[in-house]
Design an enzyme around this catalytic site. Structure first.
Site, PDB file in Angstrom:
ATOM      1  N   HIS A 133       0.840  -1.213   0.000  1.00  0.00           N
ATOM      2  CA  HIS A 133       0.000   0.000   0.000  1.00  0.00           C
ATOM      3  C   HIS A 133       0.868   1.253   0.000  1.00  0.00           C
ATOM      4  O   HIS A 133       1.701   1.428   0.897  1.00  0.00           O
ATOM      5  CB  HIS A 133      -0.907  -0.010   1.244  1.00  0.00           C
ATOM      6  CG  HIS A 133      -1.827   1.154   1.320  1.00  0.00           C
ATOM      7  ND1 HIS A 133      -1.792   2.057   2.366  1.00  0.00           N
ATOM      8  CD2 HIS A 133      -2.795   1.580   0.484  1.00  0.00           C
ATOM      9  CE1 HIS A 133      -2.712   2.985   2.157  1.00  0.00           C
ATOM     10  NE2 HIS A 133      -3.350   2.721   1.023  1.00  0.00           N
ATOM     11  N   HIS A 159      -8.328   7.835  -3.641  1.00  0.00           N
ATOM     12  CA  HIS A 159      -8.659   6.431  -3.889  1.00  0.00           C
ATOM     13  C   HIS A 159      -9.857   6.240  -4.797  1.00  0.00           C
ATOM     14  O   HIS A 159     -10.128   5.131  -5.236  1.00  0.00           O
ATOM     15  CB  HIS A 159      -8.958   5.726  -2.562  1.00  0.00           C
ATOM     16  CG  HIS A 159      -7.776   5.636  -1.662  1.00  0.00           C
ATOM     17  ND1 HIS A 159      -7.418   6.655  -0.815  1.00  0.00           N
ATOM     18  CD2 HIS A 159      -6.856   4.653  -1.487  1.00  0.00           C
ATOM     19  CE1 HIS A 159      -6.328   6.294  -0.141  1.00  0.00           C
ATOM     20  NE2 HIS A 159      -5.962   5.101  -0.528  1.00  0.00           N
ATOM     21  N   ARG A 187      -6.235  22.907  12.162  1.00  0.00           N
ATOM     22  CA  ARG A 187      -6.306  22.508  10.753  1.00  0.00           C
ATOM     23  C   ARG A 187      -5.930  21.045  10.668  1.00  0.00           C
ATOM     24  O   ARG A 187      -4.747  20.687  10.758  1.00  0.00           O
ATOM     25  CB  ARG A 187      -5.353  23.376   9.911  1.00  0.00           C
ATOM     26  CG  ARG A 187      -5.221  22.938   8.451  1.00  0.00           C
ATOM     27  CD  ARG A 187      -6.485  23.223   7.677  1.00  0.00           C
ATOM     28  NE  ARG A 187      -6.419  22.871   6.271  1.00  0.00           N
ATOM     29  CZ  ARG A 187      -7.052  21.811   5.742  1.00  0.00           C
ATOM     30  NH1 ARG A 187      -7.716  20.972   6.500  1.00  0.00           N
ATOM     31  NH2 ARG A 187      -7.012  21.608   4.436  1.00  0.00           N
ATOM     32  N   CYS A 211      -1.682  29.113   8.559  1.00  0.00           N
ATOM     33  CA  CYS A 211      -2.076  28.271   7.433  1.00  0.00           C
ATOM     34  C   CYS A 211      -1.944  29.082   6.146  1.00  0.00           C
ATOM     35  O   CYS A 211      -2.198  30.287   6.132  1.00  0.00           O
ATOM     36  CB  CYS A 211      -3.514  27.815   7.621  1.00  0.00           C
ATOM     37  SG  CYS A 211      -4.076  26.691   6.341  1.00  0.00           S
ATOM     38  N   TYR A 251      -0.686  23.898  -1.624  1.00  0.00           N
ATOM     39  CA  TYR A 251       0.248  24.835  -1.004  1.00  0.00           C
ATOM     40  C   TYR A 251       1.293  25.361  -1.992  1.00  0.00           C
ATOM     41  O   TYR A 251       2.504  25.365  -1.740  1.00  0.00           O
ATOM     42  CB  TYR A 251       0.928  24.213   0.229  1.00  0.00           C
ATOM     43  CG  TYR A 251      -0.075  23.671   1.212  1.00  0.00           C
ATOM     44  CD1 TYR A 251      -1.097  24.495   1.686  1.00  0.00           C
ATOM     45  CD2 TYR A 251      -0.046  22.362   1.648  1.00  0.00           C
ATOM     46  CE1 TYR A 251      -2.046  24.006   2.563  1.00  0.00           C
ATOM     47  CE2 TYR A 251      -0.991  21.869   2.534  1.00  0.00           C
ATOM     48  CZ  TYR A 251      -1.974  22.692   2.985  1.00  0.00           C
ATOM     49  OH  TYR A 251      -2.914  22.212   3.845  1.00  0.00           O
TER      50      TYR A 251
HETATM   51  N1  MTE Z   1       0.069  17.505  10.492  1.00  0.00           N
HETATM   52  C1  MTE Z   1      -0.673  16.393  10.390  1.00  0.00           C
HETATM   53  N2  MTE Z   1      -0.178  15.226  10.832  1.00  0.00           N
HETATM   54  N3  MTE Z   1      -1.915  16.412   9.847  1.00  0.00           N
HETATM   55  C2  MTE Z   1      -2.462  17.580   9.369  1.00  0.00           C
HETATM   56  O1  MTE Z   1      -3.600  17.575   8.885  1.00  0.00           O
HETATM   57  N4  MTE Z   1      -2.112  19.988   8.950  1.00  0.00           N
HETATM   58  C3  MTE Z   1      -1.070  20.970   8.628  1.00  0.00           C
HETATM   59  C4  MTE Z   1      -0.082  21.086   9.777  1.00  0.00           C
HETATM   60  N5  MTE Z   1       0.365  19.791  10.206  1.00  0.00           N
HETATM   61  C5  MTE Z   1      -1.681  18.773   9.444  1.00  0.00           C
HETATM   62  C6  MTE Z   1      -0.416  18.685  10.058  1.00  0.00           C
HETATM   63  C7  MTE Z   1      -1.590  22.281   8.330  1.00  0.00           C
HETATM   64  S1  MTE Z   1      -2.122  22.562   6.740  1.00  0.00           S
HETATM   65  C8  MTE Z   1      -1.585  23.294   9.248  1.00  0.00           C
HETATM   66  S2  MTE Z   1      -2.117  24.841   8.840  1.00  0.00           S
HETATM   67  C9  MTE Z   1      -1.094  23.067  10.618  1.00  0.00           C
HETATM   68  O2  MTE Z   1      -0.738  21.716  10.853  1.00  0.00           O
HETATM   69  C10 MTE Z   1      -2.142  23.448  11.634  1.00  0.00           C
HETATM   70  O3  MTE Z   1      -1.659  23.269  12.935  1.00  0.00           O
HETATM   71  P1  MTE Z   1      -2.635  23.452  14.164  1.00  0.00           P
HETATM   72  O4  MTE Z   1      -3.867  22.601  13.918  1.00  0.00           O
HETATM   73  O5  MTE Z   1      -1.874  23.055  15.367  1.00  0.00           O
HETATM   74  O6  MTE Z   1      -3.027  24.903  14.186  1.00  0.00           O
HETATM   75 MO    MO Z   2      -2.649  24.809   6.568  1.00  0.00          MO
END
Ligand code: MTE
Ligand code: MO
Length: 530
Positions: free
Chosen positions: A40, A64, A141, A191, A329
């Site tokens: 996977h 998927h 987020r 973000c 991004y």
């Molecule tokens: N890390 C993991 N494992 N999963 C996630 O969805 N989101 C990212 C980042 N790290 C994310 C992640 C994004 S897009 C952002 S903006 C930030 O975590 C948000 O951090 P916070 O939720 O602590 O504010």
């Molecule tokens: Mo983000």
């Protein structure tokens, strides 16, 4: 194949992540995925769906939903769900595990954008009321569910570090806490979608993504160990890399729920880069939503690189293959609506940003108001100096990426005709001999600003229609809800950092289809009689 057996959902449940032969349900079909797991592409995360339906996960990992994946899965078909467990040909909803069932409780004041996965912004007032955003009001987020790590076993949480030559070293959280010096930094996370809503409204063009207002940004004090210390301990040749001679170009971070991203090696080994593997936030253990028990903090970079629930670091000559590194991004030109994702670099360091988070209008006396209306009907008879004005107090934040500090916040209370400078709060000054609350080698934190001024009466007009002066939704509603007598003024701000980078004037100029890096001057309409 009607000759295949029919299974009760209870039978499938026995084939969960821990079993010898994990099964999953897709539609009304049952698959034994034992042989698929090692192949996977997303790794072991597929086990999360074992013993239940994979469909709710595919609603999250939408990649998927294509024939190629269905074809792979079809090889592992072993039977069907029993009629007794089907409703309209699908397993009954209440029988299917909710991927988000383990998500934590959240503070009700957070402004929820989506509940599953949880995406919520910090309420505007909390952005400027305190220098450090309280943990429970820090924006959230999440792309997926929140992994569950037991408090009792959190010190055993395992971080795997894999060097470019394949050498692997593992550290428990306990190892990190006891074998490396701890560091603290004060850093904003923002973000890339912060203020996307302003871009959509200001440019009059829709953007693809969560429509965040100004609250997808927060500030905290983080404690952890230096990524560079851990890499050196794992055998990474630091001196070679500092000389620019390492084959390793990127550091990949992966989270327990299969989110992943990477940063350039340069940032990771910069002695002043302050990249942390953090276990504490504002002097408390990381909350579950923010990565408990371990996350990366990459200060000055887009928050998408600060991977939460961190369990794997991989050194590579390439960027992370994840969709969040390669297919998201990034920014493109305002004309580009079909894009070649490979043609633009991934966002890393952030540009200058600022926002108004609180507006207070002082009232007019009746005399002032009458005088104002008289003046309005009889242009030119009253002198500038006698012109009544409406008192206004604005506050907000300003921030720049790459450790660049904010040197100035310019404000205009009359739609851009004249400008003044906002007061920058001395949040980083040490008070009463105590150390500065701002730690780290760069300006990783935000500057809060305040402006007390007066909106000249002449600035109040019928709400402007020009695209980039479109007000926030809230103030527009106020401006439009009554008779045509209502008059509004546009107040706006922009910040400048120590490299003299400043913000673009219009969202139209920086519009991109994903609505990333919406940093145009923040404009708000304030209305005379609201
Ligand atoms: N890390 C993991 N494992 N999963 C996630 O969805 N989101 C990212 C980042 N790290 C994310 C992640 C994004 S897009 C952002 S903006 C930030 O975590 C948000 O951090 P916070 O939720 O602590 O504010
Ligand atoms: Mo983000």
């Amino acid at each position: 194949d009607p000759s295949l057996p029919r299974f009760r959902i209870a039978d499938v449940r026995k084939h969960g992540a821990e079993s010898q032969n994990p099964w999953v349900i897709h539609g009304d079909k049952v698959y034994d995925i034992t042989d698929w797991i090692p192949a996977h592409p997303g790794g072991q995360v597929i086990l999360r769906a074992a013993g239940g339906s994979i469909d709710s996960y595919w609603n999250i990992f939408t990649i998927h939903k294509n024939q190629y994946v269905y074809d792979i899965l079809s090889q592992y078909l072993i039977g069907y769900i029993h009629q007794a467990d089907l409703v309209n040909g699908r397993p009954a909803q209440e029988q299917i595990e909710d991927p988000f069932a383990d998500d934590p409780e959240r503070h009700p004041a957070l402004i929820t954008k989506t509940a599953k996965p949880r995406n919520a912004e910090t309420p505007a007032a909390a952005l400027s009321a305190q220098f450090l955003t309280p943990n429970e009001l820090f924006y959230v987020r999440n792309h997926m569910w929140v992994p569950l790590v037991d408090e009792a076993t959190s010190n055993a949480h395992l971080l795997t570090v894999e060097l470019f030559d394949g050498t692997v070293k593992q550290y428990t959280l306990e190892d990190l806490k006891t074998r490396f010096p701890s560091r603290k930094i004060t850093a904003v996370l923002q973000c890339s979608g912060n203020r996307r809503k302003h871009m959509s409204e200001g440019s009059g063009r829709s953007t693809n993504g969560l429509q965040w207002a100004a609250g997808a940004i927060s500030n905290a004090s983080w404690e952890g160990v230096l990524l560079a210390d851990v890499l050196a301990d794992a055998g990474f040749e630091m001196a070679e890399a500092l000389n620019g001679e390492s084959e390793t170009r990127h550091v990949h971070f992966s989270g327990m729920e299969a989110y992943g991203a990477s940063i350039p090696i340069k940032k990771a080994i910069d002695p002043q880069g302050d990249v942390l593997l953090a276990y504490s936030m504002n002097d408390k253990p990381l909350p579950r939503d923010h990565g408990y028990p371990l996350r990366a903090i990459v200060p000055g970079h887009v928050a998408a690189r600060s991977v939460k629930w961190l369990n794997q670091i991989t050194l590579s000559d390439e960027e992370s293959m994840s969709q969040w590194q390669r297919k998201d991004y990034k920014c493109f030109g305002p004309n580009e609506t079909k894009v070649d994702w490979d043609a633009a670099p991934a966002i890393q360091e952030l540009p200058v940003q600022s926002a108004i988070t609180d507006v207070r209008l002082g009232g007019w006396t009746n005399a002032e108001r009458n005088k104002g209306e008289a003046k309005d009907n009889d242009q030119g008879t009253s002198k500038q100096s006698e012109e009544p004005a409406q008192k206004v107090s604005l506050s907000g934040y300003a921030f720049s990426g790459g450790g660049r500090s904010i040197i100035r916040v310019d404000a205009s209370l009359d739609g851009g005709s004249s400008w003044t400078q906002a007061y920058l709060l001395p949040d980083c000054a040490s008070k009463d001999g105590s150390p500065s609350p701002c730690q780290g080698h760069g300006a990783w934190t935000w500057k809060r600003w305040r402006l007390d001024g007066a909106v000249p009466l002449a600035a109040f007009r019928h709400p402007e229609q020009s695209a980039d002066a479109r007000p926030d939704e809230a103030s527009r509603d106020k401006a439009a809800d009554k008779d045509g007598n209502r008059r509004c003024a546009t107040v706006m701000i922009k910040a400048t950092d120590d490299a003299y980078n400043t913000q673009p004037e219009s969202h139209a100029a920086t519009w991109n289809l994903r609505g990333n890096l919406a940093t145009a001057w923040h404009r708000i309409q304030v209305c005379a009689d609201c």
